[in-house]
Design a protein around this motif. Structure first.
Motif, short mmCIF file in Angstrom:
data_model
loop_
_atom_site.label_atom_id
_atom_site.label_comp_id
_atom_site.label_asym_id
_atom_site.label_seq_id
_atom_site.Cartn_x
_atom_site.Cartn_y
_atom_site.Cartn_z
N THR A 117 0.84 -1.19 0.00
CA THR A 117 0.00 0.00 0.00
C THR A 117 0.86 1.23 0.00
OG1 THR A 117 -0.06 -0.01 2.40
CG2 THR A 117 -1.86 -1.14 1.27
N ASP A 118 0.27 2.35 -0.42
CA ASP A 118 0.99 3.60 -0.42
C ASP A 118 1.14 4.11 0.99
OD1 ASP A 118 1.08 3.48 -3.13
OD2 ASP A 118 -0.60 4.86 -3.47
N VAL A 119 2.36 4.47 1.36
CA VAL A 119 2.66 5.04 2.66
C VAL A 119 3.49 6.28 2.43
CG1 VAL A 119 2.61 2.84 3.86
CG2 VAL A 119 4.74 3.63 2.88
N PRO A 120 3.61 7.15 3.44
CA PRO A 120 4.42 8.35 3.26
C PRO A 120 5.84 8.01 2.86
CG PRO A 120 3.11 8.48 5.28
CD PRO A 120 2.95 7.10 4.74
N GLU A 121 6.45 8.91 2.07
CA GLU A 121 7.82 8.79 1.59
C GLU A 121 7.99 7.54 0.75
OE1 GLU A 121 10.88 9.56 4.51
OE2 GLU A 121 9.35 10.36 5.83
N GLN A 122 7.13 7.38 -0.24
CA GLN A 122 7.18 6.24 -1.13
C GLN A 122 8.30 6.39 -2.13
OE1 GLN A 122 5.14 3.54 -1.85
NE2 GLN A 122 3.46 3.77 -0.48
N ASP A 138 4.42 2.46 9.20
CA ASP A 138 4.39 1.09 8.73
C ASP A 138 3.24 0.32 9.37
OD1 ASP A 138 5.57 -0.99 7.14
OD2 ASP A 138 6.33 -1.89 8.99
N ARG A 139 3.02 0.53 10.68
CA ARG A 139 1.90 -0.14 11.36
C ARG A 139 0.56 0.32 10.78
NH1 ARG A 139 1.90 -0.10 17.72
NH2 ARG A 139 -0.05 -1.15 17.18
N LYS A 140 0.46 1.62 10.51
CA LYS A 140 -0.79 2.15 9.97
C LYS A 140 -1.08 1.55 8.59
CE LYS A 140 -3.07 6.48 8.69
NZ LYS A 140 -2.92 7.96 8.62
N SER A 141 -0.04 1.46 7.76
CA SER A 141 -0.24 0.92 6.41
C SER A 141 -0.67 -0.55 6.47
CB SER A 141 1.04 1.07 5.59
OG SER A 141 2.07 0.26 6.12
N LYS A 142 -0.09 -1.33 7.41
CA LYS A 142 -0.46 -2.73 7.53
C LYS A 142 -1.88 -2.88 8.03
CE LYS A 142 4.23 -4.49 8.28
NZ LYS A 142 5.16 -5.15 9.23
N GLU A 150 -4.36 -0.72 7.59
CA GLU A 150 -5.26 -0.36 6.48
C GLU A 150 -5.32 -1.48 5.46
OE1 GLU A 150 -3.69 3.27 5.06
OE2 GLU A 150 -4.58 4.50 6.67
N SER A 151 -4.19 -2.14 5.23
CA SER A 151 -4.16 -3.24 4.27
C SER A 151 -5.01 -4.41 4.76
CB SER A 151 -2.71 -3.69 4.04
OG SER A 151 -2.66 -4.82 3.21
N ASN A 152 -4.90 -4.73 6.06
CA ASN A 152 -5.69 -5.83 6.62
C ASN A 152 -7.18 -5.52 6.59
OD1 ASN A 152 -3.37 -7.31 7.17
ND2 ASN A 152 -3.17 -6.51 9.25
N ASN A 153 -7.53 -4.26 6.89
CA ASN A 153 -8.94 -3.86 6.85
C ASN A 153 -9.49 -3.97 5.44
OD1 ASN A 153 -8.89 -3.31 9.58
ND2 ASN A 153 -8.51 -1.12 9.31
N ALA A 154 -8.68 -3.55 4.46
CA ALA A 154 -9.13 -3.62 3.07
C ALA A 154 -9.32 -5.07 2.64
CB ALA A 154 -8.12 -2.93 2.16
N THR A 155 -8.43 -5.96 3.10
CA THR A 155 -8.54 -7.37 2.77
C THR A 155 -9.80 -7.98 3.38
OG1 THR A 155 -6.12 -7.56 2.72
CG2 THR A 155 -7.39 -9.60 2.91
N GLY A 156 -10.12 -7.56 4.63
CA GLY A 156 -11.33 -8.06 5.27
C GLY A 156 -12.59 -7.62 4.57
N GLU A 157 -12.60 -6.38 4.09
CA GLU A 157 -13.77 -5.88 3.37
C GLU A 157 -13.98 -6.63 2.07
OE1 GLU A 157 -13.15 -1.76 2.92
OE2 GLU A 157 -13.42 -1.28 5.06
N VAL A 158 -12.89 -6.96 1.38
CA VAL A 158 -13.00 -7.70 0.13
C VAL A 158 -13.55 -9.10 0.40
CG1 VAL A 158 -11.68 -8.74 -1.74
CG2 VAL A 158 -11.19 -6.40 -1.03
N ARG A 187 6.38 -0.35 -3.48
CA ARG A 187 7.21 -1.53 -3.37
C ARG A 187 6.69 -2.45 -2.28
NH1 ARG A 187 11.86 -1.41 -6.18
NH2 ARG A 187 12.55 0.59 -6.97
N CYS A 188 6.84 -3.73 -2.49
CA CYS A 188 6.48 -4.72 -1.48
C CYS A 188 7.66 -4.87 -0.53
CB CYS A 188 6.18 -6.06 -2.14
SG CYS A 188 4.87 -5.99 -3.37
N ARG A 189 7.39 -4.77 0.76
CA ARG A 189 8.47 -4.87 1.73
C ARG A 189 8.71 -6.33 2.06
NH1 ARG A 189 8.00 0.34 5.79
NH2 ARG A 189 7.91 1.90 4.15
N ASN A 190 9.21 -7.06 1.05
CA ASN A 190 9.51 -8.47 1.25
C ASN A 190 10.97 -8.64 1.66
OD1 ASN A 190 10.90 -7.96 -1.10
ND2 ASN A 190 9.38 -8.97 -2.42
#
Length: 393
Positions: free
Chosen positions: A25-30, A368-372, A374-382, A35-38
């Motif tokens: 997901t987009d986070v500040p200072e992209q 980073d915590r906020k982005s994760k 938001e990502s989990n919430n978006a996944t749950g909604e889908v 990029r995927c933080r793998n």
């Protein structure tokens, strides 16, 4: 391209294109592209960070050693910061590097055109001249200040970088970032009230030389912060592509222009006439003189790779923040190797600098915590919108 070749290239340059999958997901200072933080991303960040911290510390100490043992040329001290770029040229000859696919940013599925040669040349010339001026000011500051004082003043570059990033890169200021910038600014400002009074002080106790060194170092820090912000802007708005050559082109062409400018200064100032005498009078001998300059040039290029790589992977402010991690390293090493005094003002400046850096890193942790989340919430909604039983019939 084979998997082995890709792994080799990841040691120096970022992946040419990574799939943007669920969880990115987009986070500040992209960076330019999300990029995927793998594991590969963290590995590249770790390598670039090592280059920045180790390179900055070692090169600064070698520079101080050069001036301590009889070196006097400011232009030569500047040249070694830039002239090592030819060691990177063989990378262009690696066949694998030419086969890396290119990923361009698109608008409505229409690839954006690459910038013209004239535009790129103008960018490299402008940045190169700015870098040359900044490196010269750094050399003047390093020659006139104790290395511990010099390194602590350099922490102000993060504050300058944040200011320029606010206007050029849409950097968002949060309370923790503001706190970080204020602490780092105070950390550097404290040192202006400290004059050189030790026997090892290169200023010889002169307040005038101390002030000149202080102003040159602050000016160089401001210029470096501006160059980092402009480099990030160029990556995102002008170059707009991810290839193995992007980082190398930025370093090589920028360093080429800066090196030419410094060579002009070296010959125009007449300092080149005294280099042979300087080498013969070097306290550690001729071989040590040459080795000092050679290793300084190589190490500064490792630092350049790390700094530009972090800009490419994250942002200019992140790259600058990583360089500030070396803040407590150089003064401690300076006390061990050059017997610099660690008095109360320096100790307080160091503590404030470390506190400022921790505050900045903590903001990244919150982002980073906020982005994760938001990502989990978006996944749950889908998942609720498309239940598994409906998909399976």
């Amino acid at each position: 391209m084979g998997e082995t070749q890709e792994q080799q290239l990841n040691i120096i340059v970022p992946d040419s294109h990574e799939a943007n999958h669920q969880g990115c997901t987009d986070v500040p200072e992209q960076p330019m592209l999300p990029r995927c933080r793998n594991l590969n991303w963290w590995l590249r960040i770790a390598i670039y960070t090592l280059f920045v911290i180790a390179g900055q510390s070692a090169a600064t100490l070698l520079g101080r050693l050069y001036y301590n043992k009889g070196g006097k040329s400011k232009w030569l001290g500047t040249l070694v910061q830039l002239a090592g770029f030819p060691i990177l040229l063989p990378y262009y000859c690696i066949p694998a590097s030419r086969r890396i696919p290119t990923t361009n940013i698109t608008t409505n599925n229409i690839p954006l055109k690459s910038p013209s040669t004239l535009i790129l040349a103008s960018i490299y010339v402008s940045l190169g001249l700015s870098v040359a001026l900044g490196c010269f000011l750094y050399s003047v500051g390093l020659s006139l200040l104790p290395v511990s004082t010099y390194s602590l003043i350099c922490a102000s570059q993060l504050a300058f970088n944040a200011l320029f990033s606010f206007f050029l890169n849409s950097q968002k200021f949060t309370p923790y970032i503001v706190n970080s910038l204020v602490l780092l600014t105070i950390s550097s400002t404290l040192l202006v009230f400290q004059g050189g009074d030790s026997a090892d002080d290169p200023t010889g106790g002169s307040k005038t030389k101390y002030v000149i060194g202080f102003l040159c170092t602050v000016g160089a820090s401001a210029g470096y912060g501006l160059v980092l912000s402009l480099t990030q802007l160029v990556f995102r708005k002008v170059i707009r592509k991810e290839t193995s050559a992007v980082i190398l082109d930025m370093i090589v062409y920028q360093s080429l222009v800066a090196t030419c400018a410094v060579l002009v200064g070296l010959f125009a100032s007449g300092e080149w006439r005294g280099l042979r005498k300087e080498m013969e009078g070097f306290e550690l001998g001729k071989v040590s003189y040459v080795m000092n300059l050679t290793w300084s040039a190589i190490i500064w290029q490792l630092y350049a790779i790390g700094a530009v790589g972090l800009i490419f992977e994250a942002s200019s402010l992140f790259s600058n923040a990583i360089s500030v991690v070396g803040l407590p390293v150089v003064p401690v090493l300076a006390v061990l190797f050059f017997h610099d005094k660690m008095d109360g003002i320096k100790a307080m400046a160091m503590v404030l600098g470390i506190w400022g850096f921790i505050s900045y890193v903590y903001q990244h942790y919150l982002d980073d915590r906020k982005s994760k989340t938001e990502s989990n919430n978006a996944t749950g909604e889908v998942s609720k919108a498309f239940p598994l039983e409906n998909i399976n019939g």
